[in-house]
Design an enzyme around this catalytic site. Structure first.
Site, mmCIF file in Angstrom:
data_model
loop_
_atom_site.group_PDB
_atom_site.id
_atom_site.type_symbol
_atom_site.label_atom_id
_atom_site.label_comp_id
_atom_site.label_asym_id
_atom_site.label_seq_id
_atom_site.Cartn_x
_atom_site.Cartn_y
_atom_site.Cartn_z
ATOM 1 C CG HIS A 1 0.093 13.487 1.248
ATOM 2 N ND1 HIS A 1 -1.056 13.494 0.522
ATOM 3 C CD2 HIS A 1 -0.150 12.142 2.239
ATOM 4 C CE1 HIS A 1 -2.104 12.403 1.115
ATOM 5 N NE2 HIS A 1 -1.563 11.638 1.923
ATOM 6 C CG ASN B 1 -4.348 -0.963 -2.685
ATOM 7 O OD1 ASN B 1 -4.929 -2.015 -3.073
ATOM 8 N ND2 ASN B 1 -5.236 0.093 -2.505
ATOM 9 C CB THR B 2 -1.251 -5.020 -5.913
ATOM 10 O OG1 THR B 2 -0.026 -4.863 -5.411
ATOM 11 C CG2 THR B 2 -1.472 -4.137 -7.262
ATOM 12 N N GLY C 1 -6.706 -5.578 13.717
ATOM 13 C CA GLY C 1 -5.665 -5.304 14.613
ATOM 14 C C GLY C 1 -4.148 -5.096 14.190
ATOM 15 C CG HIS D 1 -19.089 13.209 2.947
ATOM 16 N ND1 HIS D 1 -18.059 12.371 2.995
ATOM 17 C CD2 HIS D 1 -18.422 14.452 3.203
ATOM 18 C CE1 HIS D 1 -16.818 12.626 3.246
ATOM 19 N NE2 HIS D 1 -16.874 13.778 3.239
ATOM 20 C CG HIS E 1 -4.184 4.854 -3.075
ATOM 21 N ND1 HIS E 1 -5.368 4.109 -3.867
ATOM 22 C CD2 HIS E 1 -3.810 3.860 -1.999
ATOM 23 C CE1 HIS E 1 -5.348 2.982 -3.288
ATOM 24 N NE2 HIS E 1 -4.801 3.041 -2.141
ATOM 25 C CB SER F 1 -0.865 -0.114 1.235
ATOM 26 O OG SER F 1 -1.630 1.068 1.275
#
Length: 296
Positions: free
Chosen positions: A122, A134-135, A279, A196, A132, A118
């Protein structure tokens, strides 16, 4: 599914680590090569690498990974490249989430294994787009799948940058079938939407989840090419934009856009929810958050 060879899971985990190493090296090279333009007088940034652990309820070994974070570089204000392999038993909340995704039998055997990479970057210069990627691979005794993608998040948009990013993704996907790029682009547009705010998080990219065609080798190769597309899609944009002059207003625009990014990751992102629910190291899970942001 219980008979999936350990070698397949090992190959996936090794690939994510190899991709991590390539990206870390490329990003540190960008730092070294930035010798003119804004922030060039600063020291070249370097990744700080720490080991992460997943905490199981009974205290047993549950895996972990590496968290690699660079802060305050010439090019990157904050960038994290995390890789992990975790396993054990899913708790009730995660079991319910898996069942909602159509994974059968979780109440009978909630064992799982997951590995992935991941990345979130910035940037110092507001003309350089945040990004961004990720795999990942996920396995249970009842199902396995791959997922991931990458999306571009500029605060100041350039049509030619967006076109390059998407064209590079398409070029890496087309050998697997020309139907993949339009489908994964549409998936990214839907997934990285901020309801939103009534807008997309950025200018899109590609995204897939729950990828199980029944052919593990084909799905693994597709996932690898999604990862291979990242550096050629992104690095040329950084090389072009990192030397541009910017104004206070540009920087303000960047900070406001980072607020949008933070809202999405905390409210909607599936990976953030899964990492916290199972966790994993909270600092690693929340690595995606920007160092500074603002809201109007």
């Amino acid at each position: 599914m219980k008979d999936m060879l350990d070698s397949e899971r090992s190959r996936a985990a090794e690939w994510f680590r190899t991709l991590r190493d390539e990206i870390v090296g490329a990003f540190e090279k960008l730092e070294d090569n930035h010798s003119d333009g804004p922030f060039a007088e600063m020291d070249a940034g370097r990744f700080e690498v720490t080991t992460t652990k997943r905490h199981s309820d009974d205290g047993s070994d549950a895996g972990g990974g590496l968290m690699s974070v660079m802060r305050g570089g010439r090019v990157f204000e904050k960038v994290g490249v995390n890789v992990s392999t975790v396993y054990g038993q899913l708790g009730p909340q995660a079991q319910k989430a898996m069942a909602a995704r159509g994974v059968p039998g979780m109440e009978d055997d909630p064992s799982f294994w997951a590995s992935g990479i991941s990345l979130v970057a910035h940037m110092q210069n507001p003309h350089c787009p945040a990004v961004h990627m990720n795999t990942r691979m996920f396995w249970t005794p009842h199902a396995w799948w791959f997922g991931g993608g990458s999306d571009l998040n500029p605060c100041i948009e350039y049509d030619e940058d967006t076109a390059h990013f998407h064209a590079t993704q398409k070029a890496h996907l087309d050998p697997h079938g020309t139907e993949h790029y339009p489908r994964l682009k549409e998936w990214a547009d839907e997934y990285f939407y901020v309801p939103h705010r009534g807008r997309a998080r950025g200018v899109g990219g590609i995204f897939m989840d729950d990828r199980n065609s029944g052919d593990w080798e084909a799905d693994f190769t597709l996932t690898q090419d999604i990862g291979r597309a990242f550096l050629p899609a992104y690095v040329p944009l950084v090389e072009k934009r990192r030397v541009q002059a910017f104004t206070d207003a540009d920087k303000d625009t960047q900070l406001v856009h980072r607020g949008l990014y933070a809202e999405y990751n905390l409210v909607y992102d599936r990976g953030t929810k899964f990492g916290l629910a199972t966790g994993h190291d909270a600092n690693a899970v929340l690595m995606s958050l920007p160092p500074l942001a603002k809201w109007v």
